[in-house]
Design a protein around this motif. Sequence first.
Motif, short mmCIF file in Angstrom:
data_model
loop_
_atom_site.label_atom_id
_atom_site.label_comp_id
_atom_site.label_asym_id
_atom_site.label_seq_id
_atom_site.Cartn_x
_atom_site.Cartn_y
_atom_site.Cartn_z
N GLY A 52 21.38 4.18 27.90
CA GLY A 52 21.49 4.56 29.30
C GLY A 52 21.48 3.35 30.20
N ASN A 53 22.22 3.46 31.31
CA ASN A 53 22.34 2.38 32.28
C ASN A 53 21.56 2.65 33.56
OD1 ASN A 53 24.14 1.33 30.43
ND2 ASN A 53 25.93 2.05 31.51
N THR A 54 20.88 3.79 33.64
CA THR A 54 20.15 4.16 34.86
C THR A 54 18.68 3.80 34.70
OG1 THR A 54 21.67 5.98 35.27
CG2 THR A 54 19.55 6.06 36.40
N TRP A 55 18.16 3.06 35.65
CA TRP A 55 16.74 2.66 35.62
C TRP A 55 15.87 3.79 36.14
CZ3 TRP A 55 13.06 -0.21 33.83
CH2 TRP A 55 11.86 -0.33 34.53
N ARG A 56 14.80 4.08 35.43
CA ARG A 56 13.75 4.97 35.90
C ARG A 56 12.43 4.26 35.63
NH1 ARG A 56 13.99 10.55 33.35
NH2 ARG A 56 15.80 10.75 34.68
N SER A 57 11.67 4.04 36.67
CA SER A 57 10.43 3.28 36.54
C SER A 57 9.46 3.98 35.62
CB SER A 57 9.77 3.11 37.92
OG SER A 57 8.48 2.55 37.76
N HIS A 58 8.82 3.21 34.75
CA HIS A 58 7.81 3.76 33.85
C HIS A 58 6.52 4.09 34.59
CE1 HIS A 58 10.14 3.11 30.23
NE2 HIS A 58 10.52 1.97 30.77
N HIS A 59 6.47 3.77 35.87
CA HIS A 59 5.27 4.05 36.66
C HIS A 59 5.41 5.33 37.47
CE1 HIS A 59 3.70 0.21 35.46
NE2 HIS A 59 4.83 -0.35 35.82
N THR A 60 6.48 6.11 37.24
CA THR A 60 6.68 7.33 38.00
C THR A 60 5.92 8.50 37.43
OG1 THR A 60 8.65 7.87 36.69
CG2 THR A 60 8.99 6.63 38.75
N SER A 61 5.34 8.35 36.26
CA SER A 61 4.63 9.46 35.63
C SER A 61 3.48 8.90 34.80
CB SER A 61 5.58 10.24 34.72
OG SER A 61 4.87 11.16 33.93
N ASN A 62 2.41 9.66 34.70
CA ASN A 62 1.31 9.25 33.83
C ASN A 62 1.60 9.54 32.38
OD1 ASN A 62 -0.24 8.20 35.86
ND2 ASN A 62 -1.34 10.10 36.23
N HIS A 63 2.67 10.27 32.11
CA HIS A 63 3.07 10.53 30.73
C HIS A 63 4.39 9.81 30.48
CE1 HIS A 63 4.20 12.41 26.99
NE2 HIS A 63 2.95 12.77 26.88
N PRO A 64 4.40 8.80 29.60
CA PRO A 64 5.58 7.94 29.46
C PRO A 64 6.84 8.67 29.03
CG PRO A 64 3.98 7.48 27.74
CD PRO A 64 3.32 8.41 28.70
N SER A 65 6.74 9.78 28.30
CA SER A 65 7.96 10.46 27.87
C SER A 65 8.71 11.04 29.05
CB SER A 65 7.63 11.57 26.86
OG SER A 65 6.88 12.58 27.48
N LYS A 66 8.04 11.25 30.18
CA LYS A 66 8.70 11.77 31.37
C LYS A 66 9.22 10.63 32.25
CE LYS A 66 5.99 15.94 31.33
NZ LYS A 66 4.78 16.57 31.75
N ALA A 67 8.94 9.40 31.87
CA ALA A 67 9.36 8.25 32.66
C ALA A 67 10.46 7.45 31.98
CB ALA A 67 8.16 7.34 32.92
N ASN A 68 10.95 7.92 30.85
CA ASN A 68 12.03 7.22 30.16
C ASN A 68 13.30 7.23 30.99
OD1 ASN A 68 11.12 6.23 27.70
ND2 ASN A 68 11.40 8.15 26.65
N SER A 69 13.99 6.11 31.00
CA SER A 69 15.33 6.10 31.57
C SER A 69 16.22 6.99 30.69
CB SER A 69 15.86 4.68 31.62
OG SER A 69 15.07 3.90 32.51
N PRO A 70 17.17 7.71 31.28
CA PRO A 70 17.96 8.68 30.51
C PRO A 70 18.96 8.02 29.56
CG PRO A 70 18.77 8.56 32.75
CD PRO A 70 17.53 7.70 32.70
N LEU A 71 19.26 8.71 28.46
CA LEU A 71 20.33 8.32 27.56
C LEU A 71 21.61 8.95 28.11
CD1 LEU A 71 18.56 8.94 24.13
CD2 LEU A 71 18.93 6.75 25.29
N GLU A 72 22.66 8.14 28.34
CA GLU A 72 23.86 8.63 29.01
C GLU A 72 25.14 8.51 28.19
OE1 GLU A 72 22.69 7.42 33.52
OE2 GLU A 72 22.85 5.80 32.04
N LEU A 73 25.18 7.55 27.29
CA LEU A 73 26.36 7.32 26.45
C LEU A 73 25.93 7.28 25.00
CD1 LEU A 73 27.82 4.49 28.66
CD2 LEU A 73 28.87 6.72 28.36
N GLN A 74 26.84 7.63 24.09
CA GLN A 74 26.52 7.59 22.67
C GLN A 74 27.75 7.23 21.87
OE1 GLN A 74 25.53 11.33 20.82
NE2 GLN A 74 26.92 12.49 22.12
N LEU A 75 27.52 6.78 20.64
CA LEU A 75 28.62 6.55 19.72
C LEU A 75 28.13 6.73 18.30
CD1 LEU A 75 28.23 3.57 18.25
CD2 LEU A 75 29.20 2.75 20.35
N GLN A 76 29.08 7.04 17.43
CA GLN A 76 28.81 7.20 16.00
C GLN A 76 28.71 5.81 15.38
OE1 GLN A 76 31.23 9.96 13.47
NE2 GLN A 76 32.00 8.01 12.72
#
Length: 195
Positions: free
Chosen positions: A133-157
């Motif tokens: 993913g190319n989008t930044w999401r601050s790890h400080h936006t949530s007390n639970h890190p799994s909710k603060a992950n930057s999103p996965l946006e592209l994939q390849l085999q």
Amino acid sequence: SGDIGGEIRLWDGRTGGYLRTLAAQDGEVGALRFSPDGKRLLSTCGYACNSNFQRVWEIASGKEVLTHTDHNDSVVGAGVGPDGRLAATAGGNNQQIDVWEFHTGKRTKVLAGTGAPRWAVGFSADGRRLAWGNTWRSHHTSNHPSKANSPLELQLQLAAVGLSLGEPERTTAEATATFVRARFTHGLFTLAHRE
């Protein structure tokens, strides 16, 4: 936990109590990822590191067991494949994703594109696809890190026997929901943000 000075600490996942300092690296910790078996920990070089190395630590001893040296600047995205064979780290001046052998540090592939920052990386549950993913999401936006992950946006085999390396394609949150990303817990250890 990893801090701006490079100290990596282990905490009890049930009580939040400090267990011990695992290691210290030469600059800010960018990302931490447990191996699937919980025996090793990958730490990346965040900002202001002297060496720009990504390190793998043995949990039991705190010993640095290998170093991946192919990035040339900060790395804040990291993942370890579901079978523990490969790691992927995202960053450097060219913002590439390095895919490398988790037990040797040897680079197997470099995924480079337009130079856009890579803030997240993960493997599919079967280890056959890589997403980022190319989008930044601050790890400080949530007390639970799994909710603060930057999103996965592209994939390849990924290339494998009988399969060639695929072309990048857009993905959705639903499609990548089962992708292996940060392991926030293993046994008594938990990675979490707390004020």
